[in-house]
Motif scaffolding. Sequence first.
Motif, mmCIF file in Angstrom:
data_model
loop_
_atom_site.group_PDB
_atom_site.id
_atom_site.type_symbol
_atom_site.label_atom_id
_atom_site.label_comp_id
_atom_site.label_asym_id
_atom_site.label_seq_id
_atom_site.Cartn_x
_atom_site.Cartn_y
_atom_site.Cartn_z
ATOM 1 N N ASP A 156 0.804 -1.194 -0.138
ATOM 2 C CA ASP A 156 0.037 -0.034 -0.053
ATOM 3 C C ASP A 156 0.705 1.275 -0.195
ATOM 4 O OD1 ASP A 156 -2.096 -1.439 0.064
ATOM 5 O OD2 ASP A 156 -2.423 -1.339 2.264
ATOM 6 N N GLU A 157 1.806 1.282 0.701
ATOM 7 C CA GLU A 157 2.764 2.417 0.834
ATOM 8 C C GLU A 157 3.486 2.603 -0.567
ATOM 9 O OE1 GLU A 157 6.782 3.449 3.210
ATOM 10 O OE2 GLU A 157 5.671 1.699 4.055
ATOM 11 N N GLU A 159 2.199 1.866 -3.274
ATOM 12 C CA GLU A 159 1.169 2.232 -4.276
ATOM 13 C C GLU A 159 0.777 3.387 -4.051
ATOM 14 O OE1 GLU A 159 -2.949 0.178 -4.285
ATOM 15 O OE2 GLU A 159 -1.373 -1.507 -4.930
ATOM 16 N N SER A 160 0.921 4.118 -2.812
ATOM 17 C CA SER A 160 0.458 5.388 -2.853
ATOM 18 C C SER A 160 1.618 6.364 -3.293
ATOM 19 C CB SER A 160 -0.050 5.921 -1.488
ATOM 20 O OG SER A 160 1.379 5.661 -0.487
ATOM 21 N N GLN A 162 3.590 5.607 -5.633
ATOM 22 C CA GLN A 162 3.456 5.607 -7.086
ATOM 23 C C GLN A 162 2.576 6.321 -7.897
ATOM 24 O OE1 GLN A 162 3.146 1.205 -7.191
ATOM 25 N NE2 GLN A 162 5.392 0.903 -6.730
ATOM 26 N N GLU A 163 1.540 6.601 -7.269
ATOM 27 C CA GLU A 163 0.241 7.233 -7.749
ATOM 28 C C GLU A 163 0.848 8.634 -8.051
ATOM 29 O OE1 GLU A 163 -3.443 7.689 -5.682
ATOM 30 O OE2 GLU A 163 -3.451 5.703 -5.431
#
Length: 271
Positions: A156-157, A159-160, A162-163
């Motif tokens: 999740d870390e 992922e955010s 990478q956004e």
Amino acid sequence: MEYGKERVVALVDMDCFYVQVEQRLNPALKNKPCVVAQYKTWKGGGIIAVSYEARDHGVKRNMWVADAKKLCPDLEVARVRESHGKADLTHYREASVEVIEVMSRFAVIERASIDEAYMDLTSAVQERLKDMTNKQIDPNLLRNTYVQGFPQNASDEQESAQELNKEVERSRGLEQWLSSLPATLTTDQCPSEVQLTLGAVIVEEMRAAVEKDTGFRCSAGIAHNKVLAKLACGLNKPNRQTILPMDSVPELFNSLPISKIRNLGGKLGNL
DNA sequence: CATTGTCCCAGC
DNA sequence: GCTGGGACA
């Protein structure tokens, strides 16, 4: 070849096509929030195509120009030509033929609409495979390609973070995908994933040729059938292409309203 | 009048 | 064959 993976199919969709046609005609409109509208009298006319800059302001197809100008005061408006009081689309049809002609150099095309075409790349992939025997696929041949479902196992870390940088994520996903393929290619026993990837290489070349020869940009989806290719095309727009491997389909379907699938958008989508 | 135009298909 | 509905852009 495994059932459902026999073909490599691509769908190419021109990005806000009517807008691009008008921008090529009038370069002052390039890189600006811009729409194409028809019929001037009622509320400034109806919008039928919207540049991505204008979409950022919330401007949508089917809005009245008067309403769109409230959202985006510096909106540029190009008008559809009229002849005998009717909207005349021949201009866009001619541009469409230009694009089809370029794409036809690469594969047999099925024209799906004025701005979309399907193509069966199965045999083109087989040909390309012959040239690639005992080689591997260079990620530089796939600079505009996303692989749906990759990278896998992103926390999740990550992922955010990478956004913030979609390109970093794209590149990581592509590298991870390529390293999951066989180290060297062989013509006999070629996995469907390799076939999709070579299809994507061909589509990169085709899209570059379309832009060079017509000036128009497009997006594309590469998958094993038309419905999935169309779905893939919409995942990374504009000016990008997306491989949709069969193994990534279940998760994608879980995260997507079925109305996003072609022919399930109207009445059926409301069930 | 205020979404228009186009394509595809089922039903007749 | 023609037409009306449905789906999409």
